[in-house]
Design a protein around this motif. Structure first.
Motif, PDB file in Angstrom:
ATOM      1  N   PHE A   1     -18.274 -34.410   6.188  1.00 58.99           N
ATOM      2  CA  PHE A   1     -18.151 -33.554   7.368  1.00 58.99           C
ATOM      3  C   PHE A   1     -17.324 -34.213   8.464  1.00 58.99           C
ATOM      4  N   SER A   2     -16.490 -35.169   8.084  1.00 58.47           N
ATOM      5  CA  SER A   2     -15.665 -35.862   9.071  1.00 58.47           C
ATOM      6  C   SER A   2     -14.481 -35.003   9.483  1.00 58.47           C
ATOM      7  N   LYS A   3     -13.797 -35.447  10.517  1.00 56.47           N
ATOM      8  CA  LYS A   3     -12.619 -34.731  11.006  1.00 56.47           C
ATOM      9  C   LYS A   3     -11.524 -34.699   9.950  1.00 56.47           C
ATOM     10  N   THR A   4     -11.369 -35.805   9.231  1.00 60.07           N
ATOM     11  CA  THR A   4     -10.344 -35.845   8.190  1.00 60.07           C
ATOM     12  C   THR A   4     -10.626 -34.847   7.087  1.00 60.07           C
ATOM     13  N   PHE A   5     -11.913 -34.702   6.724  1.00 54.75           N
ATOM     14  CA  PHE A   5     -12.259 -33.727   5.684  1.00 54.75           C
ATOM     15  C   PHE A   5     -11.970 -32.298   6.156  1.00 54.75           C
ATOM     16  N   LEU A   6     -12.226 -32.034   7.416  1.00 51.25           N
ATOM     17  CA  LEU A   6     -11.916 -30.704   7.946  1.00 51.25           C
ATOM     18  C   LEU A   6     -10.414 -30.446   7.922  1.00 51.25           C
ATOM     19  N   GLU A   7      -9.612 -31.489   8.131  1.00 47.72           N
ATOM     20  CA  GLU A   7      -8.162 -31.334   8.031  1.00 47.72           C
ATOM     21  C   GLU A   7      -7.740 -31.000   6.602  1.00 47.72           C
ATOM     22  N   ILE A   8      -8.442 -31.578   5.611  1.00 49.67           N
ATOM     23  CA  ILE A   8      -8.142 -31.249   4.215  1.00 49.67           C
ATOM     24  C   ILE A   8      -8.471 -29.784   3.951  1.00 49.67           C
ATOM     25  N   ARG A   9      -9.601 -29.304   4.482  1.00 44.74           N
ATOM     26  CA  ARG A   9      -9.951 -27.896   4.314  1.00 44.74           C
ATOM     27  C   ARG A   9      -8.908 -26.985   4.979  1.00 44.74           C
ATOM     28  N   ASP A  10      -8.450 -27.405   6.128  1.00 38.81           N
ATOM     29  CA  ASP A  10      -7.436 -26.613   6.828  1.00 38.81           C
ATOM     30  C   ASP A  10      -6.148 -26.543   6.009  1.00 38.81           C
ATOM     31  N   LEU A  11      -5.777 -27.665   5.400  1.00 41.73           N
ATOM     32  CA  LEU A  11      -4.588 -27.666   4.536  1.00 41.73           C
ATOM     33  C   LEU A  11      -4.795 -26.734   3.344  1.00 41.73           C
ATOM     34  N   ALA A  12      -5.980 -26.758   2.762  1.00 42.53           N
ATOM     35  CA  ALA A  12      -6.268 -25.863   1.636  1.00 42.53           C
ATOM     36  C   ALA A  12      -6.174 -24.399   2.069  1.00 42.53           C
TER      37      ALA A  12
END
Length: 1125
Positions: free
Chosen positions: A849-860
């Motif tokens: 649930f980190s910020k980096t993981f949210l960025e990966i979701r946004d890219l997806a």
């Protein structure tokens, strides 16, 4: 008594087969015979022109009021009619619009002496048009307003004629009265007095008619919600003021134009500006508009930067007229707001700005100044132009300045003799060399006729006359500058920038004049100067200019080719001998002296730049350069100043050899030798990718990118199939090394940031170089030199580096999708898997649930948008992507005794972003596949707890229900155009849109209410704004100035809107509601896969788009780039 045929006049005008004067004369005869029947024919003409098939009969006309007649016509209006004659754009209806205007004008002109004063025709017609102009039906309101405005224009011309007759009568009366008693004719005086009284009565009556139209129609309709109606009003108001300034040129009328300058619609602002141009065109009228100019000048100046270029063009033209007729009204600050437009990308806007600049700064009587001799007048012009150019501080954009001034100052800019004499003056003024930029640009414009890059509207085919003019200008230029060019080069020989500009002149010469005009001596002088330039300078720009000048002159078609070829050969002989000597000394030396290194680097730089434009293969430079580069790779002792031009020489040597073999039928021996050179050079460049110096690495990467692309499988296609042996496929190690270079030098924030002391220009230059590196790598992917999965290293940085490289990566994504859709989908998944793996290595299992993981979701999520709405095309690729993603999520086993799920289980949340693109049968299939995988890997009791939440999220995304749990969401519902079923429903929609939360509104969109009449309705306590209101009151009162479109979908607005009962309208019939002004929320439809996802910073939602918010659940404001106010 039979009713008249109501369609006769309409059909005659529509068919346009008769002269309008005869049509009006026929109607006047019928009107004189039966006034009521003739008037009804005219009324029914206007009704039919509205698109209404209803008829006004004698019984209706005698028995009903105008409002009741309009109500009945509204009920008879064709419910399915969505268009009416004035808005139809086909050729017959455009002719009808012209005929409509002509009919009104001719009718008033034919009736101006008698019938318009009969207190029946005009009074009744104006009353009916006023009532229709207040209708809720757009067709009635638009057509009647159009007719009323044209009627007003015709009456203005009649009033002007009456006014002139009245003035003549007054002069005659005064002349007769001034005579002596014995000569004065009493009867004539009495006749003149009677005539004056008659004219006074006619003038008052016409003014009453005009006042009725103005207050009854214009005052309400100039702020109508329909832009076309507002534009009509403003256009005609401009005509009234221009034609009858004695009556209309007052602040009471001008204020309406000034207020409407703030209109949100382009066409209305254009009409305002054009109306004002007609007024300021006359110096006499402009002198009486001082108060208006001071009040609205600021708004006019600000419109120069209007978002619509054509509005900006008209604003500048208006300011030019103000400059000509009221120069004192424009301050220096006002003018400085217009000057930058000469550098605008729009050709029309720049030309308008150039004319303004010319009128303000350069428009002098140059012909008179020429009497000084030595082109004194033109010299003054060039000095003023130079001063402006230097002050603008845009010294690389002289071509845009010249192009802007070309339409108005071409004769001055083509004064080559005066310009050359100015450059030859002694001593040269400081900064005068920059005039060379304008000189070169004017030469290019005069000889090629092409605007600068970015200003050309398209490929223009020149006419015979234009080509002849260009040839004449080229010949004149050549006659003037061929003798002077060697002198100019000698004068400025020490300054590289000046020389580089001057060396571009031969590109625009008619070079055959060197032989036909007996100018060989100037050719010899030019060749001598060229050699001196190459020997004296080491700057990249000046050496490239010299190489291009040699290239232009070395054309075998010219009779002087042998002279130029000899001069070039001597120059290369000198450079090659010097290189060989320096190479021997460098290879034998144990210590590299600084002077020796500089000499070698300078010589190699000159050779490499000449090699770019000329084939230097006869001098056999490949072997010594290859030996030098091998020594640099082996020892690392050769400095970068020598290594970089050495690599460039080898690169061009290979390209020239490829050019030779591709132009003939090559032997296999030649091809094998060339391929060995390519392989050897690629190996050396691969070694240079590991060099300690970044500039050497960049040069090696650029040369590798170009060479691999040239020797790719594309080389052997078509007629070059014989070159199949030359195709070179890079090894895996080279591919990985190039990808690694890309990660270190392109996708690195530290590289882009640079030092804090570096200026903005330096940072832009660094970014430009890195964009070139990325573009070279992406081309290798697109042209099948590298495997498609190599693009994963690029795609995974799409979001993080979107600002710097978004356009390049986006184009690569689209091109890769066209190559192989399935492999493209696997590459997208690979990019996301790489990011997930990197995150796991950096932050461990708890990074779900980190910020980096949210960025990966946004890219997806953004990747998912690229699949578009054509689900059948992407079905196989999407299913394969989901299956591979599920395998990746469960490939790591759960540690024994741990409550945590698999390490990659959070990847299912990333995968869920692609679920909305799946078909329902595929969702069921993937749900079954997911359950089978879970059962095979884990027992059900383990699938609990917070760590398994991603699995639940993914399951929900695969369920047939949407994210909200409803089977059919509002945003997924079809958005067919439909009409509300009742007045109450319509008004609930109106209120719900009007009372929506302002925090949910888009700042850049307008909302047009559905009921646009200004009539007061029962139950409302709203008062109409009077014409005497201020400008601020006017602006704030207009819904089409400040209104914004709500972000809720129509379904949400129906749920949120307050419920109200219906109120009294025009009638009770349900079908009449189709006639009311409607405003529907419509959203842009994605028309094809190629047009989807236009960019992260471009909204996909536009005003008046053809489809509904069909995929709102897939978009959010960050994706769409929508500003939320």
């Amino acid at each position: 008594e039979k009713n008249p045929e109501p369609g006769n006049l309409f059909e005659v005008v529509r068919l346009a087969k008769s002269a309008m004067e005869s049509v009006v004369d026929d109607w006047l005869e019928s009107y004189k015979q039966n006034r009521e029947a003739g008037f009804l024919e005219l009324v029914n003409f206007f009704i039919r022109s509205c698109g209404c098939k209803g008829v006004v009969t004698k019984e209706m006309f005698r028995r009903l009021q105008n409002s009741e007649i309009i109500q009945q016509l509204t009920e008879q209006f064709d419910e399915n009619s969505v268009e009416y004659p004035l808005v139809l754009t086909s050729h017959p209806w455009r002719k009808f619009r012209v005929g409509f205007c002509e009919l009104v004008a001719v009718l008033v002109r034919r009736c101006q002496y008698s019938i318009i004063y009969d207190e029946y025709l005009m009074d009744t017609l104006i009353s009916l048009l006023t009532g229709l102009s207040d209708s809720q039906v757009r067709a009635f309101r638009h057509t009647s307003t159009f007719a009323a405005m044209k009627l007003m224009t015709a009456l203005v011309m009649v009033a002007l004629g009456v006014s002139l007759h009245k003035d003549n009568n007054q002069r005659q009366y005064e002349s007769e009265r001034s005579k002596g008693p014995s000569r004065r004719a009493t009867e004539k005086l009495e006749a003149l007095l009677a005539k004056r009284k008659e004219l006074q009565e006619q003038q008052e009556e016409i003014e009453n008619m005009m006042n009725a139209i103005f207050k009854g129609v214009f005052v309400h309709r100039y702020r109508d919600l329909v832009p076309e109606i507002r534009a009509i009003c403003i256009e005609e108001l401009g005509n009234w003021i221009q034609n009858y300034s004695a009556s209309f040129l007052t602040d009471g009328y001008l204020k309406y134009i000034g207020w409407t300058l703030h209109d949100k619609q382009r066409e209305v602002r254009l009409k305002c500006l054009k109306a004002l141009q007609g007024l300021y065109h006359s110096r006499e009228i402009a002198a009486r508009m001082e108060l208006f100019t001071s009040r609205f000048k600021g708004r006019i100046v600000s419109m120069v930067l209007d978002k619509e270029p054509d509005v900006g063009v008209e604003a500048i033209k208006l300011l030019t007229l103000i400059l000509q007729n009221m120069e004192e009204m424009l301050t220096d600050e006002d003018c400085e707001a217009v000057y930058p437009m000469v550098y605008a990308s729009s050709r029309a806007l720049a030309a308008a700005g150039g004319e303004f600049l010319y009128r303000k700064q350069f428009d002098r009587d140059w012909e008179a100044r020429k009497e000084k001799g030595n082109h004194g007048g033109n010299n003054d012009f060039f000095r003023l132009l130079l001063a402006f150019f230097i002050e603008s501080e845009l010294h690389e954009h002289a071509a845009y300045l010249v192009d802007s001034l070309w339409d108005c100052a071409a004769p001055l800019l083509k004064d080559w003799e005066g310009l050359s004499q100015l450059l030859l003056e002694e001593p040269p003024e400081e900064g005068e060399w920059r005039q060379g930029g304008c000189d070169r640009s004017s030469m290019r414009q005069a000889t090629e006729g092409k605007p600068p890059v970015g200003r050309s509207p398209g490929k223009k085919v020149l006419s015979m006359r234009e080509r002849k003019a260009l040839e004449d200008d080229r010949e004149k230029l050549s006659h003037y500058l061929i003798p002077l060019l060697p002198q100019l080069l000698a004068k400025f020989s020490a300054d590289g920038e000046k020389v580089a500009l001057l060396l571009q002149a031969p590109h625009y010469f008619t070079l055959s004049l060197y032989s036909s005009g007996r100018l060989e001596k100037y050719l010899e002088q030019l060749l001598a100067q060229l050699r001196e330039v190459v020997e004296k300078h080491t700057g990249q720009e000046v050496l490239e200019a010299a190489a291009r000048a040699f290239y232009v002159l070395c054309n075998p078609e010219f009779t002087f080719y042998s002279r130029v070829d000899l001069a070039r050969s001597r120059l290369v002989d000198m450079l090659a001998d010097k290189f060989q000597q320096d190479l021997v000394e460098l290879l034998q030396a144990t210590y590299l002296d600084e002077d020796e290194v500089y000499s070698m680097a300078a010589t190699l730089k000159r050779i490499s730049i000449l090699h770019n434009a000329h084939d230097l293969t006869p001098w056999q430079l490949y072997e010594p350069c290859s030996l030098l580069l091998q020594r640099a790779v082996d020892t690392g002792e050769i400095p970068k100043q020598v290594v970089i031009p050495t690599m460039t020489c080898l690169h061009f040597s290979i390209l020239w050899e490829l050019s030779r073999v591709s132009g003939t039928i090559p032997e296999q021996k030649q091809l094998l030798a060339l391929k060995r050179k390519v392989a050897s050079f690629c190996s050396l460049c691969q070694s240079c990718l590991s060099d300690v110096d970044s500039s050497v690495q960049e040069q090696a990467f650029v040369l590798l990118s170009d060479l691999l692309l040239l020797f790719s499988p594309q080389l052997a296609r078509g007629k070059w199939a014989t070159l199949e042996l030359l195709v070179y496929r890079p090894e895996v190690t080279l591919q990985s090394q190039m990808a690694g270079f890309l990660m270190d030098h392109v996708f690195s924030h530290t590289e882009l940031a640079g030092s804090d002391d570096e200026d903005s220009e330096g940072k832009i230059e660094r970014l430009h170089r890195r964009r070139n590196l990325l573009a070279g790598f992406c081309k290798l992917i697109i042209y099948n030199v590298l495997e498609l999965n190599a693009a994963s290293d690029v795609f995974k940085h799409y979001v993080k580096f979107y600002k710097d490289y978004g356009d390049i990566i986006k184009e690569t994504l689209n091109r890769a999708r066209q190559i192989d859709r399935d492999e493209w989908a696997r590459t997208l998944l690979l990019s996301l898997q790489q990011l997930r793996t990197e995150l796991l290595l950096q932050q461990g299992p708890g990074a779900g649930f980190s910020k980096t993981f949210l960025e990966i979701r946004d890219l997806a999520r953004r990747f998912s948008l690229l699949f578009g709405v054509h689900q059948m095309h992407n079905r196989q690729a999407l299913v394969a992507l989901h299956k591979a993603g599920i395998k990746f999520a469960f490939q790591e086993p759960v540690p024994s005794g741990s409550e945590l799920g698999p390490l990659n289980l959070p990847f299912l949340e990333v995968l869920s972003e692609f679920s909305p693109r799946l078909l329902h049968p595929d969702k069921k299939l993937l749900m079954s596949y997911l359950e089978q995988t879970c059962q095979a890997k884990f027992s059900p009791p383990l699938q609990r707890g917070k760590s398994w939440q991603p699995l639940l999220t993914y399951r929900r995304s695969l369920s047939p229900l949407d994210n909200t749990g409803s089977e059919v969401s509002c945003s997924a519902a079809p958005r067919a155009r439909r009409r509300p079923k009742s007045v109450a429903k319509r008004r609930r929609l109106d209120d719900s849109s009007g009372q929506a939360d302002s925090s949910l509104q888009l700042s850049s969109h307008l909302e047009t209410p559905m009921l646009t009449s200004t009539v007061l309705r029962r139950g409302h306590s709203v008062e109409l704004q009077e014409e005497e209101g201020s400008e601020s009151d006017f602006v704030q009162s207009q819904p089409w100035f400040g209104s914004q479109r709500s972000r809720e979908s129509p379904c949400q607005q129906q749920l949120l809107g307050p419920q109200r009962g219906s109120q009294a309208g025009l009638g009770t019939r349900m079908d009449q509601l189709s006639l009311m002004e409607e405003e529907e929320m419509v959203i842009q439809e994605e028309s094809s896969e190629e047009e989807e996802f236009k960019g992260l910073d471009t909204p996909l939602i536009h005003l008046h788009s053809p489809q509904g918010e069909q995929l709102r659940d897939l978009f959010d404001s960050t994706i769409l780039g929508i500003e939320v106010s």
